[in-house]
Structure formats: C-alpha cells, structure tokens
Motif scaffolding. Structure first.
Motif, PDB file in Angstrom:
ATOM      1  N   GLN A  11      81.018 117.308 -67.046  1.00 43.19           N
ATOM      2  CA  GLN A  11      80.537 116.123 -67.753  1.00 43.19           C
ATOM      3  C   GLN A  11      79.089 115.779 -67.431  1.00 43.19           C
ATOM      4  O   GLN A  11      78.344 115.349 -68.298  1.00 43.19           O
ATOM      5  N   LEU A  12      78.689 115.929 -66.172  1.00 42.92           N
ATOM      6  CA  LEU A  12      77.364 115.495 -65.753  1.00 42.92           C
ATOM      7  C   LEU A  12      76.419 116.644 -65.431  1.00 42.92           C
ATOM      8  O   LEU A  12      75.241 116.413 -65.177  1.00 42.92           O
ATOM      9  N   GLY A  13      76.963 117.832 -65.381  1.00 42.12           N
ATOM     10  CA  GLY A  13      76.128 118.992 -65.123  1.00 42.12           C
ATOM     11  C   GLY A  13      75.782 119.144 -63.653  1.00 42.12           C
ATOM     12  O   GLY A  13      76.298 118.442 -62.777  1.00 42.12           O
ATOM     13  N   LEU A  14      74.878 120.041 -63.397  1.00 41.54           N
ATOM     14  CA  LEU A  14      74.471 120.349 -62.028  1.00 41.54           C
ATOM     15  C   LEU A  14      73.758 119.155 -61.385  1.00 41.54           C
ATOM     16  O   LEU A  14      73.923 118.895 -60.191  1.00 41.54           O
ATOM     17  N   VAL A  15      73.003 118.416 -62.162  1.00 41.03           N
ATOM     18  CA  VAL A  15      72.283 117.257 -61.634  1.00 41.03           C
ATOM     19  C   VAL A  15      73.273 116.205 -61.130  1.00 41.03           C
ATOM     20  O   VAL A  15      73.111 115.655 -60.031  1.00 41.03           O
TER      21      VAL A  15
END
Length: 93
Positions: A11-15
């Motif tokens: 949902q939020l990615g690697l960041v």
C-alpha cells in the motif's frame, strides 16, 4: 492480507516501509537510552519494549494496524518512547 509488513509494502511502497522501520527503531533506541541513563522506571521500559515486541511479532501473522484497540496501544507505546527523550533526571541534594 495477513502479513502487515507485506500490506504496508504493497500500500505504501518502500518509502512507507522504511518510515515504519525508522519509527520502530527510534522507539527501541529511546528505550535503550532511557534504560542506560535510568531516565524511566524499569517497569515502564519493560512494558514499552514488551508491547513493541508483541507489535513486531503479531503483525507477521495478522495485520493489526486497522484494529482500533491496537492502534491506541501502538500510539501509547510510541508516545512513551518519544517522551522518554525529554525526561531529565534530577540531581540529589
């Protein structure tokens, strides 16, 4: 999804995953500093670290980020970890 870490990554990615890791590492670091410098009572440190460990391990099998009771407990734990940096030990005498 059952694994919260995969859910966050999706949902939020690697960041987002890196931000979550940094927040959890910050709380752990603050508890280590509070323990070494005797800034907080040992039972508060033990409770905070216990909740943090439960948080880390329970999210492997179930995603608990959306459960309101668990969100409250997580915010409370993060607050104790964060405010421990502002506690100053008084000098005797």
């Amino acid at each position: 999804m059952h694994n919260a870490y995969i859910t966050i990554l999706a949902q939020l990615g690697l960041v987002g995953a890196i931000m979550l890791a940094l927040i959890l590492l910050f709380v752990l670091r603050q508890m280590i500093i509070a323990y070494r410098h005797n800034l907080l009572p040992k039972d508060i440190i033990a409770a905070t670290v216990s909740v943090l460990l439960i948080f880390l391990f329970s999210n492997v099998t179930q995603s608990r980020f959306t459960i309101l009771d668990f969100q409250f407990l997580a915010v409370l734990t993060l607050a104790v970890g964060y405010t421990s940096r502002y506690v100053k030990k008084e000098k005797p005498g």
